[in-house]
Design a protein around this motif. Structure first.
Motif, PDB file in Angstrom:
ATOM      1  N   GLY A  55       0.806  -1.223   0.000  1.00 59.63           N
ATOM      2  CA  GLY A  55       0.000   0.000   0.000  1.00 59.63           C
ATOM      3  C   GLY A  55       0.828   1.258   0.000  1.00 59.63           C
ATOM      4  N   ILE A  56       1.853   1.314  -0.842  1.00 57.23           N
ATOM      5  CA  ILE A  56       2.767   2.453  -0.843  1.00 57.23           C
ATOM      6  C   ILE A  56       2.301   3.556  -1.776  1.00 57.23           C
ATOM      7  CG2 ILE A  56       4.789   1.127  -0.181  1.00 57.23           C
ATOM      8  CD1 ILE A  56       5.570   0.960  -3.100  1.00 57.23           C
ATOM      9  N   GLN A  57       2.804   4.751  -1.500  1.00 53.09           N
ATOM     10  CA  GLN A  57       2.485   5.930  -2.304  1.00 53.09           C
ATOM     11  C   GLN A  57       3.017   5.759  -3.715  1.00 53.09           C
ATOM     12  OE1 GLN A  57       0.828   8.690  -1.491  1.00 53.09           O
ATOM     13  NE2 GLN A  57       1.214   9.806  -3.383  1.00 53.09           N
ATOM     14  N   GLY A  58       2.164   6.029  -4.727  1.00 51.82           N
ATOM     15  CA  GLY A  58       2.612   6.053  -6.107  1.00 51.82           C
ATOM     16  C   GLY A  58       2.440   4.760  -6.860  1.00 51.82           C
ATOM     17  N   ILE A  59       2.076   3.665  -6.177  1.00 49.24           N
ATOM     18  CA  ILE A  59       1.878   2.369  -6.840  1.00 49.24           C
ATOM     19  C   ILE A  59       0.522   1.811  -6.430  1.00 49.24           C
ATOM     20  CG2 ILE A  59       2.755   0.034  -7.202  1.00 49.24           C
ATOM     21  CD1 ILE A  59       4.757   2.018  -8.190  1.00 49.24           C
ATOM     22  N   THR A  60      -0.350   1.579  -7.401  1.00 50.88           N
ATOM     23  CA  THR A  60      -1.647   0.971  -7.092  1.00 50.88           C
ATOM     24  C   THR A  60      -1.493  -0.541  -6.985  1.00 50.88           C
ATOM     25  OG1 THR A  60      -2.273   0.673  -9.410  1.00 50.88           O
ATOM     26  CG2 THR A  60      -2.805   2.800  -8.387  1.00 50.88           C
ATOM     27  N   LEU A  61      -2.508  -1.198  -6.450  1.00 51.48           N
ATOM     28  CA  LEU A  61      -2.477  -2.659  -6.338  1.00 51.48           C
ATOM     29  C   LEU A  61      -2.340  -3.288  -7.716  1.00 51.48           C
ATOM     30  CD1 LEU A  61      -2.773  -5.359  -4.861  1.00 51.48           C
ATOM     31  CD2 LEU A  61      -5.259  -5.029  -4.919  1.00 51.48           C
ATOM     32  N   ASP A  62      -3.088  -2.767  -8.696  1.00 50.52           N
ATOM     33  CA  ASP A  62      -3.020  -3.319 -10.047  1.00 50.52           C
ATOM     34  C   ASP A  62      -1.623  -3.157 -10.632  1.00 50.52           C
ATOM     35  OD1 ASP A  62      -4.344  -4.377 -12.509  1.00 50.52           O
ATOM     36  OD2 ASP A  62      -3.815  -2.387 -13.289  1.00 50.52           O
TER      37      ASP A  62
END
Length: 603
Positions: A55-62
């Motif tokens: 759940g990091i900033q800048g990267i979605t799960l997809d």
């Protein structure tokens, strides 16, 4: 994409390694994993790819599931195959503009794609097909989605995607990567200047300049705010005037440099807070009265079609951030261009124009204020004053034999611009034509001590003494003179600037010796005679030898952002590091202002 193979230290983070190898990945947070900018895609690496999504900033799960990671949080504990987006590759050009380096890394880019054609086995939608080929991104515009099927089919699925950061803003048939342009614009209260920039090379193709058409509704921002209050459609009128001016600029670029508007994908603007509001159609009435609050200090990204601009419909219209009602994007751009916040030494920035903005500080922070200098220093409110156009007197020399002057373009004199006015007032004071209180001597008074060549130029205007600079018999288009009211206008303007400087220095508890450089911004600041400015008290004489003219630094700052996306983050930092001082709320401002009304004693 970079396909080189190399050995690395086990356990080293990917960002550090890539920087060591010269890759310029953005990492505003310094590799702390909070900005989400250092994105890379892991193509091979079992342990890395199988890590749970944090759940990091800048990267979605997809995106995580497709292999996207932050380089600063990716430890190299196994053999990896890494895809580095082209936008961060090592082939970025380095441009030198003035005394600063700009890495060519615009927020707009084009990517040519040859897409697999749909089949009974591959029924992927057109938009998903495009995004799958890109490996990232999103499409937010319905009209664009509606146009994509025909563009793809008509061009055999060979298309060029246009991206603003990670958002697809357009799709063009075929390979159009060779045409990518942006425009930087300084919307001044008096003038508008734009520069056309080739975003593939960083070359500045051409410049367009004109008077701000809003001048017909007032020379200064207060007048224009009043126009929007007093007229039901005043705001729309002023907005349309500047938008029409932009479209004339785009027409000029096409006619002069053969760059059609459809090939312009980014326009970044600088300007004072009122000009930015009027451009975007935001109300300005609250800026004119206490507590002087603007509608916004950050302009959202706007599509060109939303404003009726005749360029690529989804072209991004952006602005540098603003600080307060009277410290706008132009001041932020000037601070950006002069790099004050990176310096250990203290610097003073003075933008002498219709609105006198001043900033003082160093790497530890800035103080800024705006002074009611008025438009006198740009030729307005002066009887024979005018802007810096052909035929305007821009330099004056007064001696016992009379007067010499020059005009812009060596044309017959038709008026006098700001630099010429400063020359005239300084030398009228030096010769004794004007006393320390700003009073022009009458012909009778002057005849007792001044040469006849000067005394004969003293006349009267509205019942008070005036001084003739030139006339028809000397080749001018008409008689050009300085009135008593003109002197008072200059006194008001120079006292406001001087008081602003003095108050910022008091707030910082600095002496003149502490200030190492004085940056003079704007066309007026670039062309005035510095000695004459000091003689009339516009600038402190203690700062002699420290003045650095920086020209249209607001336009320079706007160009920096068009060429390199990272400078917008620097501009945001400037707003956070700058404290605004409201002079009207200072108990001592009026006293300091009055003290600076007098002219300094002749040296």
């Amino acid at each position: 994409m970079d396909t080189r193979k190399t050995e690395v230290k086990q356990g080293q983070d990917l960002l550090t390694y890539l920087r060591e190898k010269g890759h310029r990945l953005a990492s505003p947070c310094g590799g702390k994993g909070v900005c989400g900018k250092c994105r890379v895609r892991i193509l091979e690496g079992e342990r890395t790819l199988n890590q749970p999504y944090p759940g990091i900033q800048g990267i979605t799960l997809d995106e995580w599931q497709k292999g996207w990671r932050l380089a600063c949080k990716t430890m190299m504990n196994e053999e990896l195959v890494v895809e580095i987006p082209d936008m961060w590759n090592t082939d970025a050009n380095i441009l030198v503009s003035g005394d600063y380096e700009v890495t060519l890394q615009p927020c707009i880019k084009k990517i040519y794609l040859e897409l697999p054609k749909p089949s009974i086995e591959d029924q992927t939608s057109d938009t998903d097909r495009l995004l799958r080929a890109l490996g990232y991104g999103e499409i937010l515009d319905l009209a664009l989605v509606q146009s994509i099927p025909d563009i793809m089919s008509e061009h055999d699925y060979k298309v060029t995607a246009i991206l603003h950061d990670n958002t697809v803003i357009g799709v063009e048939g075929g390979d159009t990567t060779g045409t990518l342009y942006g425009v930087a614009v300084d919307i001044g209260t008096t003038t508008i200047v734009g520069t056309l920039i080739d975003l593939n090379t960083g070359d500045e193709v051409g410049v367009y300049s004109t008077l701000n058409p809003q001048k017909s509704h007032g020379d200064d921002v207060i007048s224009r705010i009043g126009y929007t209050i007093e007229n039901e459609k005043g705001l729309q009128t002023l907005q349309q005037l500047v938008l029409d001016c932009f479209n004339r600029m785009f027409d000029y670029f096409e006619g002069r440099f053969n760059v059609p508007g459809r090939n312009i994908y980014h326009v970044n603007i600088a300007g004072n807070t009122v000009m930015i509001h009027l451009f975007s159609g935001m109300p300005v009435k609250n800026i004119a009265s206490v507590p002087f609050q603007p509608a916004a200090t950050h302009l959202p990204a706007i599509k060109a079609k939303e404003l009726g601009l005749n360029i690529y419909p989804n072209a991004v219209i952006s602005s540098l951030p603003m600080i307060a009602g009277y410290i706008g994007a132009d001041t932020v751009a000037c601070i950006l261009a002069t790099d004050i916040l990176k310096k250990e030494e203290y610097s003073l920035l003075v933008d002498i124009g219709t609105n006198g903005e001043i900033a003082l500080g160093n790497k530890d922070g800035l103080l800024a204020c705006a002074t009611a200098a008025g438009p006198a220093l740009e030729g307005a409110h002066i009887q024979c004053g005018m802007g810096g156009v052909r035929g305007a007197i821009n330099k004056i020399e007064i001696n016992e034999d009379g007067i010499c002057h020059s005009t812009i373009g060596d044309q017959p004199a038709i008026g006098i611009c700001g630099s010429g006015i400063v020359d005239a007032v300084a030398q009228m004071r030096r010769t004794g034509l004007v006393d320390p209180y700003g009073r022009i001597l009458s012909a009778d008074e002057a005849s007792e001590s001044l040469p006849a060549a000067l005394v004969t130029r003293i006349g009267q205007y509205s019942g008070k003494p005036s001084f003739t600079i030139t006339g028809k018999e000397e080749g001018a288009a008409n008689e050009i003179f300085i009135t008593q009211k003109d002197i008072r206008e200059i006194q008001l303007a120079k006292a406001a600037i001087a008081a602003g400087i003095q108050i910022l220095m008091q707030e910082k508890q600095l002496s003149f010796n502490d200030i190492k450089k004085v940056y003079l911004a704007g066309g007026f600041g670039n062309y005035i005679n510095h000695d004459h400015a000091m003689e009339i008290g516009l600038l402190p004489s203690e700062l002699k030898g420290k003045i650095v003219p920086v020209g249209n630094a607001a336009l320079t700052g706007a160009k920096m952002i068009v060429k390199s996306r990272g400078y917008m983050e620097v501009a945001e930092r400037i707003t956070k590091m700058t404290k605004y001082i409201e002079l009207s709320s200072r108990w001592d401002f009026q006293e300091i202002f009055v003290e600076n009304m007098e002219f300094p004693e002749n040296r």
